[in-house]
Design a protein around this motif. Structure first.
Motif, mmCIF file in Angstrom:
data_model
loop_
_atom_site.group_PDB
_atom_site.id
_atom_site.type_symbol
_atom_site.label_atom_id
_atom_site.label_comp_id
_atom_site.label_asym_id
_atom_site.label_seq_id
_atom_site.Cartn_x
_atom_site.Cartn_y
_atom_site.Cartn_z
ATOM 1 N N ARG B 248 15.762 -22.206 27.273
ATOM 2 C CA ARG B 248 14.432 -22.208 27.890
ATOM 3 C C ARG B 248 14.160 -23.553 28.577
ATOM 4 O O ARG B 248 13.641 -23.622 29.685
ATOM 5 C CB ARG B 248 13.372 -21.934 26.817
ATOM 6 C CG ARG B 248 12.063 -21.413 27.364
ATOM 7 C CD ARG B 248 11.119 -21.099 26.231
ATOM 8 N NE ARG B 248 11.800 -20.338 25.191
ATOM 9 C CZ ARG B 248 11.509 -20.414 23.896
ATOM 10 N NH1 ARG B 248 10.552 -21.207 23.470
ATOM 11 N NH2 ARG B 248 12.159 -19.702 23.012
ATOM 12 N N ILE B 278 26.451 -17.656 31.019
ATOM 13 C CA ILE B 278 26.068 -16.487 31.816
ATOM 14 C C ILE B 278 24.615 -16.107 31.580
ATOM 15 O O ILE B 278 23.901 -15.753 32.511
ATOM 16 C CB ILE B 278 27.025 -15.315 31.508
ATOM 17 C CG1 ILE B 278 28.434 -15.678 31.994
ATOM 18 C CG2 ILE B 278 26.531 -14.044 32.141
ATOM 19 C CD1 ILE B 278 28.498 -16.051 33.446
ATOM 20 N N ALA B 279 24.164 -16.203 30.335
ATOM 21 C CA ALA B 279 22.771 -15.826 30.049
ATOM 22 C C ALA B 279 21.820 -16.707 30.843
ATOM 23 O O ALA B 279 20.862 -16.225 31.461
ATOM 24 C CB ALA B 279 22.498 -15.949 28.548
ATOM 25 N N MET B 282 21.965 -15.799 34.643
ATOM 26 C CA MET B 282 21.372 -14.516 34.995
ATOM 27 C C MET B 282 19.849 -14.574 34.874
ATOM 28 O O MET B 282 19.132 -13.998 35.697
ATOM 29 C CB MET B 282 21.982 -13.410 34.142
ATOM 30 C CG MET B 282 23.453 -13.142 34.529
ATOM 31 S SD MET B 282 24.329 -12.033 33.432
ATOM 32 C CE MET B 282 23.640 -10.471 33.932
ATOM 33 N N ARG B 283 19.365 -15.257 33.855
ATOM 34 C CA ARG B 283 17.904 -15.410 33.753
ATOM 35 C C ARG B 283 17.360 -16.169 34.951
ATOM 36 O O ARG B 283 16.324 -15.820 35.520
ATOM 37 C CB ARG B 283 17.548 -16.196 32.490
ATOM 38 C CG ARG B 283 17.615 -15.393 31.235
ATOM 39 C CD ARG B 283 17.059 -16.175 30.074
ATOM 40 N NE ARG B 283 17.223 -15.387 28.882
ATOM 41 C CZ ARG B 283 16.390 -14.415 28.526
ATOM 42 N NH1 ARG B 283 15.339 -14.144 29.270
ATOM 43 N NH2 ARG B 283 16.610 -13.727 27.432
ATOM 44 N N ARG B 286 17.220 -14.162 38.204
ATOM 45 C CA ARG B 286 16.101 -13.215 38.257
ATOM 46 C C ARG B 286 14.799 -13.952 38.528
ATOM 47 O O ARG B 286 13.975 -13.521 39.320
ATOM 48 C CB ARG B 286 15.985 -12.462 36.926
ATOM 49 C CG ARG B 286 17.063 -11.428 36.724
ATOM 50 C CD ARG B 286 16.668 -10.450 35.665
ATOM 51 N NE ARG B 286 17.740 -9.493 35.420
ATOM 52 C CZ ARG B 286 17.569 -8.367 34.757
ATOM 53 N NH1 ARG B 286 16.375 -8.051 34.288
ATOM 54 N NH2 ARG B 286 18.575 -7.547 34.560
ATOM 55 N N LYS B 287 14.624 -15.094 37.868
ATOM 56 C CA LYS B 287 13.377 -15.843 38.017
ATOM 57 C C LYS B 287 13.225 -16.360 39.444
ATOM 58 O O LYS B 287 12.135 -16.363 40.011
ATOM 59 C CB LYS B 287 13.360 -17.032 37.052
ATOM 60 C CG LYS B 287 11.989 -17.685 36.920
ATOM 61 C CD LYS B 287 11.965 -18.667 35.779
ATOM 62 C CE LYS B 287 10.648 -19.408 35.738
ATOM 63 N NZ LYS B 287 9.549 -18.613 35.175
ATOM 64 N N ARG B 292 21.392 -10.179 43.791
ATOM 65 C CA ARG B 292 22.221 -9.865 42.619
ATOM 66 C C ARG B 292 23.641 -10.393 42.746
ATOM 67 O O ARG B 292 24.238 -10.837 41.779
ATOM 68 C CB ARG B 292 22.292 -8.353 42.401
ATOM 69 C CG ARG B 292 21.125 -7.779 41.662
ATOM 70 C CD ARG B 292 21.378 -6.333 41.332
ATOM 71 N NE ARG B 292 22.127 -6.180 40.084
ATOM 72 C CZ ARG B 292 21.567 -6.077 38.884
ATOM 73 N NH1 ARG B 292 20.261 -6.138 38.760
ATOM 74 N NH2 ARG B 292 22.302 -5.922 37.806
ATOM 75 N N VAL B 299 30.442 -15.839 38.000
ATOM 76 C CA VAL B 299 30.800 -14.960 36.876
ATOM 77 C C VAL B 299 32.305 -14.699 36.866
ATOM 78 O O VAL B 299 32.940 -14.737 35.814
ATOM 79 C CB VAL B 299 30.014 -13.640 36.946
ATOM 80 C CG1 VAL B 299 30.564 -12.633 35.950
ATOM 81 C CG2 VAL B 299 28.533 -13.881 36.681
ATOM 82 N N LYS B 303 34.813 -15.823 33.833
ATOM 83 C CA LYS B 303 35.643 -14.873 33.085
ATOM 84 C C LYS B 303 37.116 -15.296 33.118
ATOM 85 O O LYS B 303 37.859 -15.047 32.165
ATOM 86 C CB LYS B 303 35.493 -13.467 33.644
ATOM 87 C CG LYS B 303 34.172 -12.822 33.283
ATOM 88 C CD LYS B 303 34.096 -11.388 33.776
ATOM 89 C CE LYS B 303 32.818 -10.741 33.273
ATOM 90 N NZ LYS B 303 32.661 -9.367 33.776
#
Lengths: 89, 350
Positions: B248, B278-279, B282-283, B286-287, B292, B299, B303
Motif C-alpha cells: 500500500r 506482480i500484485a 497490477m494494482r 488499474r489505479k 491492460r 510480466v 516469469k
C-alpha cells in the motif's frame, strides 16, 4: 455480500476465466488448486475487491492471498465476510 | 539529446524454477525454530511467493552459501562472468568504429567489490577505454540503472559515448535459516541478471536510437527511508519496514510521484516497468488507468527471470524497443529503496 454470494461470484469468475475443473464440489476446492498462476491470483483478488466495493478504501485482500494454499473457496468466503465485518466495527 | 544506441544483456549461472525451489524452501521453514503458528505463516508465505510457473538465474551452489566468504566469492565470480559476457558484446559491436568510452557508470546493490565493476569492465575493453575515462561505481538498489541513465544524461558534451552497466546477483543473498517473512519474500522474488547500455549523442551508432526525452526522479527519503533496507545475518538480507503495509505504501508513493503525467502518456502500450512484484504492478496499472497490455513485457520478463533488480528494466526496455514503431514512445517506470520513484520515456527513432 454474504458467504453464498461471494462463493457464487468466485465460481463465476473461475468459469469465465476457464480455470474450472470438470467435477468436484467447488466450495471444498482449495483456492490454489484452481487458481495456479500468480497473475491469475492477483486478477482474482483485484476483481473480488471491485465486486465487494473495496477499491479506494485503503483496504485490500493481499493479506489473505498467502492463505490461498490452505483455504477452500468456502473458507475464503467466510474469511472475507469476517474481514468486512471487522472493518465495519 | 542523449540516445540509447544499444542494450546488451546476459544471464549467468543456473536457471531454476519455482517448482525446483519450493521443496527446498519448505524443508528449510519446516525445521525453523518457531511456534507452530509462525511456522504455518512461513509455509503459507513461501507457497504464495512461489505460486505459478516462474524461473530465475542463480549462482551455482545457491542452496549451500552459508558464510559471508562464500557469498562474497560467489558474487565476485558471477560478476566477473557477467562482465566478460557484456564486454564481448560491446567489443564486437564497436569493432569497426573508433568509439572509445568517455564515461562508465556501473551499479549493483547485491555485493561490493574493490576494484569496482567499472575497472573490471575497463580491463576487458582494451582501447575502447582510455586512461582519462571517468569510471564510477554506484551502490543503489532496484532504481540504480535508471539513476545511472539520469546521471549520464546530465553530463556535458565531453561525455560523448557512455556505458551504463548493471550487474545484479541477488541469489547470493538467499538465506535458508531466516524466520522472517520478508526475508523469505526476497528469497522467492529475486533472480540474477546483468545489462549494459551504450549511450551517445549520435543516433546513427549502434543497433538503435532511443532518444532519452525525459527521466523524472522523485525521492522520498524523509518518509520512505525504512520501507526497504538491508538486514544482516551472515550476509545482507532483504528487509521491509512493515510487510503488512508495504504494498500500500509503495503504491501511494508511486501514485504521488506520477501526478502531473499527461494522461495520454499513460495510455502508451509500450512500458518498461521494473518487475517489483506482480500484485503491486497490477494494482498500480488499474489505479492509473493504464492499458491492460502495458504490463505484458514486465510480466513476461518476471516469469522468465524473476526480479533481477536494476538489470530487469534494461532487459524489458530492449524487448519493448524491438516491437515499438519508429517515432513511438516507450514509458519507463521503476521504484526502489530510498524510497525512489523514477518515471520517464524514450522515443524510438530507429
Amino acid at each position: 455480500m454474504n458467504q453464498e454470494e461471494i462463493l457464487s461470484w468466485a465460481r463465476s469468475w473461475v468459469e469465465s476465466n476457464k480455470l474450472s475443473k470438470d467435477a468436484g464440489d467447488f466450495a471444498r476446492e482449495k483456492v490454489s488448486d484452481i487458481i495456479t498462476q500468480s497473475t491469475d491470483v492477483v486478477e482474482f483478488t483485484l476483481d473480488l475487491e471491485e465486486a465487494l466495493g473495496m477499491e479506494d478504501t485503503g483496504f485490500d485482500l493481499d493479506a489473505l492471498a498467502p492463505k490461498f494454499a490452505t483455504l477452500t473457496f468456502a473458507e475464503l468466503a467466510d474469511e472475507i465476510v469476517k474481514l468486512a465485518q471487522s472493518r465495519k466495527a | 539529446m542523449r540516445y540509447i544506441n544499444a542494450i546488451y544483456t546476459t544471464h549467468q549461472g543456473e536457471l531454476v524454477s519455482n517448482e525446483f525451489l519450493l521443496p527446498h524452501f519448505l524443508k528449510a521453514v519446516e525445521v525453523a525454530p518457531v511456534s507452530p503458528e509462525h511456522q504455518q505463516e512461513l509455509i503459507d508465505s513461501v507457497r504464495y511467493f512461489l505460486v505459478g510457473e516462474r524461473e530465475r538465474y542463480v549462482v551455482p551452489g545457491v542452496l549451500d552459501l552459508g558464510s559471508f566468504a562464500k557469498r562474497a566469492a560467489a558474487f565476485e565470480t558471477a560478476a566477473e562472468r557477467s562482465l566478460e559476457a557484456l564486454s564481448q558484446q560491446i567489443t564486437l559491436a564497436t569493432a569497426s568504429t573508433e568509439v572509445s568510452f568517455d564515461v562508465i557508470v556501473t551499479t549493483t546493490s547485491t555485493g561490493s567489490l574493490m576494484p569496482g565493476l567499472s575497472y573490471r569492465l575497463a580491463a576487458r575493453l582494451g582501447d575502447r577505454v582510455r586512461s582519462d575515462t571517468m569510471m564510477v561505481d554506484l551502490h543503489v538498489g532496484c532504481t540504480g540503472s535508471m539513476k545511472a541513465l539520469k546521471l549520464v544524461g546530465q553530463l556535458d558534451a565531453t561525455a560523448a559515448n557512455c556505458l551504463v552497466v548493471s550487474v545484479e546477483l541477488p541469489s547470493t543473498l538467499i538465506n535458508l535459516s531466516s524466520t522472517d517473512v520478508d526475508v523469505w519474500q526476497g528469497n522467492c522474488t529475486f533472480g540474477d541478471g546483468a545489462a549494459a547500455v551504450w549511450l551517445s549523442d549520435r543516433p546513427p551508432q549502434g543497433d538503435m536510437a532511443l532518444a532519452m526525452e525525459q527521466l523524472r526522479y522523485v525521492q522520498h527519503a524523509r518518509t520512505g527511508l525504512d520501507l526497504i533496507r538491508w538486514g544482516y545475518d551472515d550476509y545482507y538480507t532483504f528487509r521491509l519496514g512493515n510487510e503488512n503495509t508495504f504494498n500500500r505504501d509503495v503504491r501511494e508513493y508511486i501514485t504521488q510521484s506520477l501526478r502531473g503525467i499527461e494522461p495520454a502518456a499513460l495510455q502508451s502500450p509500450h512500458w518498461a516497468i521494473h518487475p517489483a512484484g506482480i500484485a503491486l504492478l497490477m494494482r498500480l496499472s488499474r489505479k492509473l488507468g493504464m492499458p491492460r497490455n502495458a504490463l505484458d513485457a514486465s510480466v513476461t520478463h518476471y516469469k522468465r527471470f524473476s526480479n533481477a533488480s536494476s538489470a530487469s528494466i534494461l532487459h524489458i526496455l530492449r524487448d519493448e524497443a524491438a516491437t515499438a514503431v519508429d517515432g513511438g514512445i516507450i514509458n519507463l517506470l521503476t521504484m526502489g529503496a530510498g524510497f525512489n520513484v523514477i518515471y520517464g520515456h524514450v522515443r524510438k527513432e530507429r
